[in-house]
Design a protein around this motif. Structure first.
Motif, PDB file in Angstrom:
ATOM      1  N   GLN A 168       0.816  -1.205   0.000  1.00  0.00           N
ATOM      2  CA  GLN A 168       0.000   0.000   0.000  1.00  0.00           C
ATOM      3  C   GLN A 168       0.852   1.258   0.000  1.00  0.00           C
ATOM      4  OE1 GLN A 168      -0.107  -2.654   2.084  1.00  0.00           O
ATOM      5  NE2 GLN A 168      -2.083  -2.787   3.154  1.00  0.00           N
ATOM      6  N   SER A 169       2.030   1.184   0.610  1.00  0.00           N
ATOM      7  CA  SER A 169       2.863   2.367   0.782  1.00  0.00           C
ATOM      8  C   SER A 169       3.477   2.868  -0.521  1.00  0.00           C
ATOM      9  CB  SER A 169       3.980   2.087   1.798  1.00  0.00           C
ATOM     10  OG  SER A 169       4.751   0.973   1.403  1.00  0.00           O
ATOM     11  N   ILE A 170       3.506   2.027  -1.566  1.00  0.00           N
ATOM     12  CA  ILE A 170       4.106   2.479  -2.819  1.00  0.00           C
ATOM     13  C   ILE A 170       3.089   3.129  -3.749  1.00  0.00           C
ATOM     14  CG2 ILE A 170       5.803   0.622  -2.703  1.00  0.00           C
ATOM     15  CD1 ILE A 170       4.224  -0.220  -5.467  1.00  0.00           C
ATOM     16  N   ALA A 171       1.833   3.173  -3.324  1.00  0.00           N
ATOM     17  CA  ALA A 171       0.764   3.684  -4.189  1.00  0.00           C
ATOM     18  C   ALA A 171       1.066   5.054  -4.805  1.00  0.00           C
ATOM     19  CB  ALA A 171      -0.554   3.715  -3.419  1.00  0.00           C
ATOM     20  N   PRO A 172       1.633   6.023  -4.069  1.00  0.00           N
ATOM     21  CA  PRO A 172       1.884   7.331  -4.687  1.00  0.00           C
ATOM     22  C   PRO A 172       2.824   7.265  -5.887  1.00  0.00           C
ATOM     23  CG  PRO A 172       2.030   7.501  -2.304  1.00  0.00           C
ATOM     24  CD  PRO A 172       1.956   6.039  -2.628  1.00  0.00           C
ATOM     25  N   ALA A 173       3.785   6.347  -5.844  1.00  0.00           N
ATOM     26  CA  ALA A 173       4.773   6.261  -6.914  1.00  0.00           C
ATOM     27  C   ALA A 173       4.199   5.704  -8.210  1.00  0.00           C
ATOM     28  CB  ALA A 173       5.961   5.411  -6.468  1.00  0.00           C
ATOM     29  N   ILE A 174       3.097   4.982  -8.129  1.00  0.00           N
ATOM     30  CA  ILE A 174       2.502   4.386  -9.321  1.00  0.00           C
ATOM     31  C   ILE A 174       2.078   5.451 -10.323  1.00  0.00           C
ATOM     32  CG2 ILE A 174       0.593   2.964 -10.169  1.00  0.00           C
ATOM     33  CD1 ILE A 174       0.596   1.494  -7.577  1.00  0.00           C
ATOM     34  N   TRP A 175       1.815   6.646  -9.837  1.00  0.00           N
ATOM     35  CA  TRP A 175       1.330   7.714 -10.710  1.00  0.00           C
ATOM     36  C   TRP A 175       2.380   8.171 -11.720  1.00  0.00           C
ATOM     37  CZ3 TRP A 175      -3.617   9.858 -10.743  1.00  0.00           C
ATOM     38  CH2 TRP A 175      -4.478   9.363  -9.751  1.00  0.00           C
ATOM     39  N   SER A 176       3.653   8.042 -11.398  1.00  0.00           N
ATOM     40  CA  SER A 176       4.674   8.629 -12.275  1.00  0.00           C
ATOM     41  C   SER A 176       5.690   7.634 -12.825  1.00  0.00           C
ATOM     42  CB  SER A 176       5.436   9.723 -11.522  1.00  0.00           C
ATOM     43  OG  SER A 176       6.071   9.187 -10.366  1.00  0.00           O
ATOM     44  N   LEU A 177       5.851   6.483 -12.213  1.00  0.00           N
ATOM     45  CA  LEU A 177       6.923   5.557 -12.595  1.00  0.00           C
ATOM     46  C   LEU A 177       6.621   4.784 -13.877  1.00  0.00           C
ATOM     47  CD1 LEU A 177       7.898   4.125  -9.113  1.00  0.00           C
ATOM     48  CD2 LEU A 177       9.256   5.663 -10.536  1.00  0.00           C
ATOM     49  N   ARG A 178       7.708   4.416 -14.560  1.00  0.00           N
ATOM     50  CA  ARG A 178       7.587   3.591 -15.762  1.00  0.00           C
ATOM     51  C   ARG A 178       7.848   2.114 -15.467  1.00  0.00           C
ATOM     52  NH1 ARG A 178      11.610   6.179 -19.923  1.00  0.00           N
ATOM     53  NH2 ARG A 178      11.155   4.189 -20.959  1.00  0.00           N
ATOM     54  N   ALA A 179       8.656   1.821 -14.436  1.00  0.00           N
ATOM     55  CA  ALA A 179       8.978   0.428 -14.106  1.00  0.00           C
ATOM     56  C   ALA A 179       9.094   0.266 -12.594  1.00  0.00           C
ATOM     57  CB  ALA A 179      10.266   0.000 -14.788  1.00  0.00           C
ATOM     58  N   ILE A 180       8.461  -0.775 -12.060  1.00  0.00           N
ATOM     59  CA  ILE A 180       8.484  -1.057 -10.621  1.00  0.00           C
ATOM     60  C   ILE A 180       8.793  -2.534 -10.420  1.00  0.00           C
ATOM     61  CG2 ILE A 180       7.186  -1.031  -8.455  1.00  0.00           C
ATOM     62  CD1 ILE A 180       5.358   1.075  -9.669  1.00  0.00           C
ATOM     63  N   THR A 181       9.758  -2.815  -9.530  1.00  0.00           N
ATOM     64  CA  THR A 181      10.077  -4.194  -9.167  1.00  0.00           C
ATOM     65  C   THR A 181       9.876  -4.363  -7.664  1.00  0.00           C
ATOM     66  OG1 THR A 181      11.719  -4.340 -10.936  1.00  0.00           O
ATOM     67  CG2 THR A 181      11.826  -5.999  -9.202  1.00  0.00           C
ATOM     68  N   LEU A 182       9.033  -5.329  -7.311  1.00  0.00           N
ATOM     69  CA  LEU A 182       8.700  -5.580  -5.901  1.00  0.00           C
ATOM     70  C   LEU A 182       8.843  -7.062  -5.583  1.00  0.00           C
ATOM     71  CD1 LEU A 182       5.443  -3.419  -5.650  1.00  0.00           C
ATOM     72  CD2 LEU A 182       7.713  -2.779  -4.852  1.00  0.00           C
ATOM     73  N   ARG A 183       9.884  -7.696  -6.047  1.00  0.00           N
ATOM     74  CA  ARG A 183      10.065  -9.127  -5.816  1.00  0.00           C
ATOM     75  C   ARG A 183      10.381  -9.392  -4.348  1.00  0.00           C
ATOM     76  NH1 ARG A 183      10.240 -12.223 -10.097  1.00  0.00           N
ATOM     77  NH2 ARG A 183      11.162 -13.895  -8.861  1.00  0.00           N
ATOM     78  N   GLY A 184       9.749 -10.421  -3.801  1.00  0.00           N
ATOM     79  CA  GLY A 184      10.056 -10.839  -2.444  1.00  0.00           C
ATOM     80  C   GLY A 184       9.754  -9.796  -1.395  1.00  0.00           C
ATOM     81  N   CYS A 185       8.654  -9.099  -1.569  1.00  0.00           N
ATOM     82  CA  CYS A 185       8.262  -8.063  -0.604  1.00  0.00           C
ATOM     83  C   CYS A 185       7.069  -8.481   0.261  1.00  0.00           C
ATOM     84  CB  CYS A 185       7.933  -6.763  -1.335  1.00  0.00           C
ATOM     85  SG  CYS A 185       9.381  -5.943  -2.035  1.00  0.00           S
ATOM     86  N   THR A 186       6.726  -9.770   0.218  1.00  0.00           N
ATOM     87  CA  THR A 186       5.609 -10.311   0.990  1.00  0.00           C
ATOM     88  C   THR A 186       4.329  -9.506   0.756  1.00  0.00           C
ATOM     89  OG1 THR A 186       7.292 -10.730   2.685  1.00  0.00           O
ATOM     90  CG2 THR A 186       5.062 -11.391   3.218  1.00  0.00           C
ATOM     91  N   VAL A 187       4.063  -9.206  -0.509  1.00  0.00           N
ATOM     92  CA  VAL A 187       2.820  -8.519  -0.856  1.00  0.00           C
ATOM     93  C   VAL A 187       1.661  -9.493  -0.701  1.00  0.00           C
ATOM     94  CG1 VAL A 187       1.542  -7.292  -2.639  1.00  0.00           C
ATOM     95  CG2 VAL A 187       4.029  -6.996  -2.444  1.00  0.00           C
TER      96      VAL A 187
END
Length: 315
Positions: free
Chosen positions: A85-104
């Motif tokens: 949930q904490s990365i939600a603000p960054a979704i608005w501007s980023l082109r690539a996001i990697t969240l491997r092994g973050c226990t989502v």
């Protein structure tokens, strides 16, 4: 609080890629980075892998990233305590996001889906790697449709997330609506026979996908799954590679698949390694594929003497 030297030195060099791995960053250190990051417009890539990040620190950082003029690539892999949930603000501007092994978890996946439903959110996102988490079937069924409608998302990795039939059905329906997706990795999810059928049915109405990875999905090839996938392969006009390795596929299933493969002239690579094929199934595949297509048959019950060798077959 002053930034740790591992960060300060990189920022002072005006590097475009701030890369910190396996270095624990305190909440105050992440806050300091958040406050200073916009003073470094040369940054385009931020990697903070295995840094012990928490949700509080990440949220402030992502809000800073949202307003950064050039930072477009974020890798937060290996931070299981941060919360998606904490990365939600960054979704608005980023082109690539990697969240491997973050226990989502499913809750985090649902929170991301909710954010993505807001008008304009994710419009720049091109690549999302959220593999090796615990999204679960319910979380996947909510998140995947929200992602596949994004106008620029061309690569999605959701491997090893506990996805199942409901996620597969949601994916199948969404495949007909996507306008950009070219690479999809669903490997190492227990979608089974009915999940395979749902995805195959969705492929029939898809015109964008080029690379499909379904390794270790317990497909087996029975119960109509081979027939459904064969039909999709026979009519799909953009698919270039498909990975069906480690799926307990036997000769009967691949004979059926071969009927669809024979009608497909676009495939460049087929991975059938680590299945339960004998020479009969392998020969059917080799005869069906177009000569330029690479067929991987390694780790099956084969011997070269029993195979009718054709171009680009790997044993």
């Amino acid at each position: 609080m002053p930034l740790p030297a591992v960060i300060t030195k990189q920022l002072q060099s005006n590097t475009p890629h701030l890369n910190v791995q396996k270095y624990t960053l305190s909440k105050s250190a992440v806050k300091s980075l958040s406050e200073q990051i916009n003073a470094h417009p040369s940054l385009t890539v931020l990697t903070l892998q295995h840094c012990g990040l928490t949700s509080d620190g990440i949220e402030s950082l992502c809000r800073a990233i949202e307003t950064h003029p050039n930072l477009k690539f974020l890798d937060l892999s290996g931070n299981p305590g941060m919360g998606a949930q904490s990365i939600a603000p960054a979704i608005w501007s980023l082109r690539a996001i990697t969240l491997r092994g973050c226990t989502v978890h499913s809750i985090g996946a649902e929170a991301l889906a909710q954010e993505l439903r807001l008008e304009g959110c994710g419009r720049e996102l091109e690549i999302l790697d959220i593999g090796d988490n615990v999204i679960g079937d319910q979380g996947g069924a909510v998140l995947i449709p929200a992602l596949l409608v994004l106008p620029k998302l061309h690569s999605l990795n959701v491997e090893e997330n506990g996805l199942g039939i409901e996620s597969s059905r949601a994916l199948g329906a969404a495949l007909a609506k996507t306008s950009a997706l070219t690479t999809l990795n669903m490997s190492n999810n227990g979608i089974g026979v009915f999940g395979c059928i749902a995805i195959a049915q969705g492929l029939q109405n898809n015109r964008t996908l080029k690379n499909l990875l379904l390794s270790k999905c317990y497909m087996v090839g029975r119960g109509g799954s081979a027939e459904a996938l064969a039909l999709s392969l026979s009519t799909h006009t953009t698919l270039e590679s498909i990975d069906l390795s480690f799926n307990f596929l036997e000769d009967e299933a691949v004979r059926t698949l071969s009927e669809g493969i024979a009608k497909n002239t676009k495939l460049k690579k087929i991975d059938m390694s680590n299945n339960w094929l004998t020479a009969e199934g392998a020969n059917a595949l080799a005869a069906a594929k177009n000569p330029a297509c690479v067929l991987d048959l390694r780790a099956n019950d084969l011997s070269k003497s029993s195979i009718n060798l054709t171009d680009n077959c790997v044993f």
